[in-house]
Design an enzyme around this catalytic site. Structure first.
Site, short mmCIF file in Angstrom:
data_model
loop_
_atom_site.label_atom_id
_atom_site.label_comp_id
_atom_site.label_asym_id
_atom_site.label_seq_id
_atom_site.Cartn_x
_atom_site.Cartn_y
_atom_site.Cartn_z
N GLU A 1 60.45 -4.84 45.01
CA GLU A 1 60.23 -4.15 43.73
C GLU A 1 60.39 -2.68 44.03
O GLU A 1 59.58 -2.09 44.74
CB GLU A 1 58.85 -4.50 43.18
CG GLU A 1 58.58 -3.92 41.80
CD GLU A 1 57.83 -2.60 41.88
OE1 GLU A 1 58.49 -1.55 41.79
OE2 GLU A 1 56.60 -2.63 42.00
N CYS B 1 55.75 3.40 39.74
CA CYS B 1 57.08 2.80 39.58
C CYS B 1 57.41 2.55 38.12
O CYS B 1 58.58 2.37 37.76
CB CYS B 1 57.16 1.49 40.38
SG CYS B 1 55.91 0.27 39.92
#
Length: 487
Positions: free
Chosen positions: A233, A270
């Site tokens: 990720e 993120c």
């Protein structure tokens, strides 16, 4: 003597950290990983709860230690540690449910029984920005253990002392709960991470962090004699779109909300919204700049490398044609950074890929679009991302439906009239997205479905009961859901 150091982002000073692991120590961690596949979901759930209880009892001490290494503040870190304990308990609930096994009994000719089985030992690389939620005891570790996979975790250099403390806490909790020795181990150091991915005993890699780091692991895993999956990720630029009706009805709240979201945690999420697309003529770019300067965030970036990369990233955005609307002061000590908002045109976004590169930290772009055609032309150029958002005029906004459909093509989660920064832990969560946000867009790193990353399906054809996996036996001793089909 170890040269490993733990740094304080507020001052740049350092103290000794745990020594880097030797090649022999890495090999011993992998070679000593036990087979957990035959242990019941109920028992594994108990392990996760034991770790959660141990973490809950040490929140204040561990949050203080984390703050010495990441400088995110005690309120943020105390809350994050508590949420990490809650996530462990949630994954215990998921483990007990057992539906992730997808146990299927097809009573035909031939008879087929299908179930998901654990991949094997998982190498976990945690993140710098969430030392609890995506660290040693974060989602990757929890879901790998839930799936029946032992974990070997590579400590993050941004919080090595905390990583060691969390691993020790978890090992003690697992031992007290009766888990086999070696179910969770920790290694330190860059070289240790490389050896871990190359070790033939590792069956999968889970990573949260930069695109550069994720792709390096992905390439390394692809070059092994036995290729293994990497669930990385990585994050990219997350886009938020304001509709004309949204701008007309609540421009001030949108500007304030966007400024607060892209600077939250000094922009080190993120899911930070890094691009805001707004209707032309609404004055929203200037209002975002005003919101930033009215309540300027102060804080530090996590590491010296991140701080340097942030300054480089802002400079590259300017070199690519972005214009600075506002920039606020940085902390004068340690690894401070100046939050900034910049403007670009829709045409620049369509023709300048450098403007769509992620800059990790408190910076964002605002671009105006003339009409729906220009907006959707920009959306068609967006890279894959973890999350997108629409700021609308309400459920009857005529632009809402088409925008949700268009944005869903490029991301793993679409938010309406909110911001993507928060990620809820639940059964319906999807924290992933198309390349380059992740290396495996079919999966999520948060939520119940995250367990499925560390499993693979196996079908058993005309296998006698004595040789079947426990989850496929007719007497179903684990009590897991079974789908029985007659044909």
């Amino acid at each position: 003597m170890s040269t490993a150091r733990s740094f304080d982002p507020r001052t740049g000073t350092s103290v000794p950290a745990p020594a880097e692991s030797t090649a022999a120590e890495v090999d011993a961690a992998v070679d000593g990983a036990p087979d957990l596949s035959g242990i019941s979901p109920e028992t594994r759930a108990g392990w996760l709860e034991a770790i959660a209880d141990a973490l809950s009892g040490e929140v204040d001490r561990l949050a203080a230690l984390a703050d010495e290494e990441v400088a995110l503040g005690l309120p943020r870190l105390t809350g994050e540690a508590g949420r990490a304990a809650g996530a462990l308990r949630f994954y215990a609930e998921v483990t007990r449910d057992g539906s992730w096994l997808d146990a299927t009994i097809d009573r035909g000719q031939p008879e087929l029984r299908r179930v998901r089985v654990p991949l094997g030992p998982v190498a976990v690389f945690g993140a710098s920005n969430f030392p609890f939620g995506f660290g040693v005891l974060g989602h990757d570790t929890a879901t790998a253990l839930a799936a029946g996979c032992p974990v070997v975790i590579k400590a993050h250099p941004a919080h090595p002392r905390l990583s060691a403390a969390l691993a020790a806490l978890a090992r003690d909790a697992l031992a007290a709960a009766g888990a086999p020795s070696g179910a969770l181990t920790l290694v330190h150091g860059y070289a240790a991470g490389g050896r871990l991915v190359s070790h033939p005993g590792i069956a999968a890699v889970a990573f949260t962090g930069s695109q550069r780091g994720g792709l390096a692991l992905w390439r390394q895993a692809a070059e092994r004699d036995r290729v293994i999956p990497v669930f990385a990720e990585m994050g990219t630029v997350n886009t938020a779109v304001v509709t004309p009706a949204g701008a007309a009805s609540r421009a001030g709240r949108i500007a304030t909300g966007f400024a607060g979201s892209f600077t939250l945690g000094m922009g080190q999420f993120c899911t930070k919204p890094g691009l805001l697309l707004v209707p032309a003529g609404t004055g929203l770019p200037d209002r975002v700049a005003e919101a930033l300067t009215a309540a300027p965030p102060r804080g530090w970036l996590l590491t010296e490398q991140i701080a340097a990369a942030y300054e480089t990233g802002v400079r590259e955005l300017r070199d690519a044609g972005a214009r600075v609307l506002a920039r606020t002061p940085a902390e004068t000590t340690g690894w401070g950074a100046e939050p900034a908002v910049l403007s670009v045109t829709a045409e620049q976004l369509r023709t300048g890929p450098a403007l769509l590169a992620e800059c990790f930290g408190p910076v964002a772009l605002v671009a105006e679009y003339r009409d729906a055609a220009e907006l959707h032309a920009v959306l068609a150029t967006l890279p894959g991302s973890l999350a997108t958002a629409v700021q609308s005029g309400g459920p009857d906004d005529p632009d809402l439906g088409p925008l949700v459909t268009a944005l869903a093509r490029h991301c793993g989660r679409v938010i309406v009239d909110g911001w993507p920064t928060g990620v809820a832990v639940g059964w319906g969560q999807q924290h992933g997205g198309p390349w380059p946000a992740t290396t495996s867009p079919a999966h999520t790193s948060v939520g119940a479905a995250a367990v499925q990353r560390f499993l693979r399906p196996v079908a058993y054809q005309d296998v006698p009961a004595s040789a079947l996996p426990t989850a496929l036996r007719d007497d179903n001793p684990w009590g897991v859901p079974q789908r029985v089909v007659a044909r």
